[in-house]
Enzyme design. Structure first.
Site, mmCIF file in Angstrom:
data_model
loop_
_atom_site.group_PDB
_atom_site.id
_atom_site.type_symbol
_atom_site.label_atom_id
_atom_site.label_comp_id
_atom_site.label_asym_id
_atom_site.label_seq_id
_atom_site.Cartn_x
_atom_site.Cartn_y
_atom_site.Cartn_z
ATOM 1 N N GLN A 28 0.871 -1.186 0.000
ATOM 2 C CA GLN A 28 0.000 0.000 0.000
ATOM 3 C C GLN A 28 0.907 1.235 0.000
ATOM 4 O O GLN A 28 2.092 1.136 0.325
ATOM 5 C CB GLN A 28 -0.859 0.029 1.266
ATOM 6 C CG GLN A 28 -1.660 -1.249 1.510
ATOM 7 C CD GLN A 28 -2.274 -1.313 2.916
ATOM 8 O OE1 GLN A 28 -3.456 -1.107 3.058
ATOM 9 N NE2 GLN A 28 -1.479 -1.602 3.928
ATOM 10 N N HIS A 59 -9.109 3.688 18.981
ATOM 11 C CA HIS A 59 -8.482 2.448 19.437
ATOM 12 C C HIS A 59 -9.033 1.969 20.776
ATOM 13 O O HIS A 59 -9.210 0.778 20.998
ATOM 14 C CB HIS A 59 -6.954 2.632 19.535
ATOM 15 C CG HIS A 59 -6.285 2.676 18.193
ATOM 16 N ND1 HIS A 59 -5.465 3.706 17.802
ATOM 17 C CD2 HIS A 59 -6.343 1.822 17.145
ATOM 18 C CE1 HIS A 59 -5.028 3.472 16.575
ATOM 19 N NE2 HIS A 59 -5.544 2.340 16.150
ATOM 20 N N ASP A 102 -0.860 -8.466 10.089
ATOM 21 C CA ASP A 102 -1.025 -7.380 9.103
ATOM 22 C C ASP A 102 -0.359 -7.811 7.805
ATOM 23 O O ASP A 102 0.719 -8.400 7.817
ATOM 24 C CB ASP A 102 -0.409 -6.075 9.628
ATOM 25 C CG ASP A 102 -0.963 -4.860 8.900
ATOM 26 O OD1 ASP A 102 -1.574 -4.001 9.547
ATOM 27 O OD2 ASP A 102 -0.778 -4.773 7.653
ATOM 28 N N GLY A 134 -5.308 -11.522 6.708
ATOM 29 C CA GLY A 134 -6.050 -11.899 7.914
ATOM 30 C C GLY A 134 -6.944 -13.107 7.715
ATOM 31 O O GLY A 134 -7.082 -13.947 8.606
ATOM 32 N N ASP A 150 -8.963 -4.410 12.878
ATOM 33 C CA ASP A 150 -8.614 -2.987 12.738
ATOM 34 C C ASP A 150 -8.175 -2.745 11.296
ATOM 35 O O ASP A 150 -6.996 -2.589 11.009
ATOM 36 C CB ASP A 150 -7.488 -2.659 13.730
ATOM 37 C CG ASP A 150 -7.142 -1.187 13.729
ATOM 38 O OD1 ASP A 150 -7.894 -0.383 13.135
ATOM 39 O OD2 ASP A 150 -6.105 -0.833 14.317
ATOM 40 N N SER A 151 -9.145 -2.735 10.402
ATOM 41 C CA SER A 151 -8.826 -2.714 8.968
ATOM 42 C C SER A 151 -8.866 -1.294 8.396
ATOM 43 O O SER A 151 -9.370 -0.365 9.022
ATOM 44 C CB SER A 151 -9.873 -3.542 8.229
ATOM 45 O OG SER A 151 -11.155 -2.989 8.458
ATOM 46 N N THR A 152 -8.357 -1.185 7.162
ATOM 47 C CA THR A 152 -8.567 0.035 6.375
ATOM 48 C C THR A 152 -9.923 -0.081 5.668
ATOM 49 O O THR A 152 -10.597 -1.107 5.777
ATOM 50 C CB THR A 152 -7.453 0.161 5.310
ATOM 51 O OG1 THR A 152 -7.407 -1.068 4.584
ATOM 52 C CG2 THR A 152 -6.097 0.411 5.938
ATOM 53 N N ASP A 153 -10.326 0.949 4.919
ATOM 54 C CA ASP A 153 -11.560 0.857 4.122
ATOM 55 C C ASP A 153 -11.446 -0.351 3.173
ATOM 56 O O ASP A 153 -10.340 -0.677 2.726
ATOM 57 C CB ASP A 153 -11.759 2.122 3.259
ATOM 58 C CG ASP A 153 -11.999 3.387 4.098
ATOM 59 O OD1 ASP A 153 -11.790 3.354 5.318
ATOM 60 O OD2 ASP A 153 -12.393 4.409 3.509
HETATM 61 N N1 AG3 Z 1 -8.719 2.015 10.367
HETATM 62 C C1 AG3 Z 1 -10.005 2.575 10.061
HETATM 63 C C2 AG3 Z 1 -9.895 3.967 9.523
HETATM 64 C C3 AG3 Z 1 -10.574 4.131 8.243
HETATM 65 C C4 AG3 Z 1 -10.578 5.579 7.884
HETATM 66 N N2 AG3 Z 1 -11.093 5.783 6.586
HETATM 67 C C5 AG3 Z 1 -10.871 6.881 5.864
HETATM 68 N N3 AG3 Z 1 -10.134 7.848 6.343
HETATM 69 N N4 AG3 Z 1 -11.418 6.968 4.688
HETATM 70 C C6 AG3 Z 1 -7.894 2.705 11.244
HETATM 71 C C7 AG3 Z 1 -6.623 2.018 11.509
HETATM 72 C C8 AG3 Z 1 -5.949 2.600 12.694
HETATM 73 N N5 AG3 Z 1 -5.326 1.610 13.477
#
Ligand code: AG3
Length: 269
Positions: A28, A59, A102, A134, A150-153
């Site tokens: 990424q 968190h 991760d 994962g 604890d994922s990203t979009d």
């Molecule tokens: N993960 C979720 C944050 C998603 C935010 N999305 C966005 N900015 N479009 C956070 C990971 C932190 N450990």
């Protein structure tokens, strides 16, 4: 560069930055900034993942809500969360083992070096790190008391953490799960998908936190499995004094949903 912009659907957020501390392109695109008023900031694939100012609002709710809704969580897996913020919160509890999974080593390495919000979590002897997807991890892993996602979009590498198969596997591997479930306001499709696909956890609930640097600030989470809120005060004694956001009142209040959101949830569950 003066301003960092994240664009949403017809709106967005601007944050003044003092300088870019690091940028890496790998699995990424990972960027770390020093901002003017929000401390350091982690951005993955153009999307703000955290700022030092408000990351505890996220968190602590992602972690302490499930951890204190379980009688005695000793084995915990964090899926995603390579910045170490969730792991830091997990280690406040009396855990014997915490595995962080991760897919992107860069997030871990750069966060340890430049962000440092893990507060030494990665060096803790209870911690094991697995660099992998994962869902693949869940296929062969041991049973955990709590799994935290604890994922990203769900665009790019983390979309495997949002499908039905992921939750079917997770259901077999833990008592309690918690996951971040996006903005229920401006990311409705992601939110609905997660609510529907987490059905293998027959009992599940949505809760909220305010995270000002996430899309439109209203952020949702899902807890699923065998959770109970009966002894929150007593259980809170284990970590009292270590939190800046979480307490049992905030925990209970987070489950109070406004009418429009209740309707959304009822339509999906
Ligand atoms: N993960 C979720 C944050 C998603 C935010 N999305 C966005 N900015 N479009 C956070 C990971 C932190 N450990």
């Amino acid at each position: 560069m003066v301003w960092f912009f994240e664009y949403y659907d017809g709106c967005g957020l601007a944050i003044k930055v003092k300088k870019k501390l690091y940028e890496a392109e790998g699995v990424q695109k990972v960027e770390i900034y020093e901002t003017e008023s929000m401390g350091k900031m982690l951005v993955i694939d153009g999307k703000i993942q955290l700022t030092e100012l408000d990351e505890p609002f996220y968190h602590e709710m992602l972690v302490h809500v499930p951890m204190l809704s379980h009688e005695n969580p000793r084995k915990v897996a964090v899926i995603g969360g390579g910045d170490g913020g969730a792991l830091r919160e997990v280690l406040k509890h009396n855990v014997e083992r915490a595995v962080l999974v991760d897919i992107d080593r860069n997030v871990i390495d750069l966060s340890r070096k430049f962000l440092k919000i893990d507060h030494g979590a990665f060096e803790d002897e209870r911690v094991e790190i697995a660099i992998m997807d994962g869902k693949e991890f869940l296929r062969d892993c041991e049973i955990f008391d709590v799994i935290i996602v604890d994922s990203t979009d769900p665009v790019g590498v983390s979309d495997t953490l949002f499908d039905r198969e992921f939750f079917e596997l997770a259901r077999q591997k833990c008592d309690v799960i918690s996951l971040q479930s996006q903005s229920p306001l401006i990311q409705k499709e992601y939110f609905r998908t997660l609510l529907v696909n987490s059905a293998p956890f027959e009992r599940r609930d949505v809760y909220l936190s305010c995270v000002p640097t996430y899309p439109l600030a209203l952020w949702s989470f899902i807890i699923g499995g065998e959770y109970d809120f009966s002894n929150l005060e007593e259980r809170f004694e284990r970590i009292k004094g270590t939190t800046v956001h979480y307490n049992p009142d905030v925990h209970r209040a987070a489950f109070a949903l406004p009418e429009w959101l209740k309707k959304e949830v009822e339509a999906c569950i």
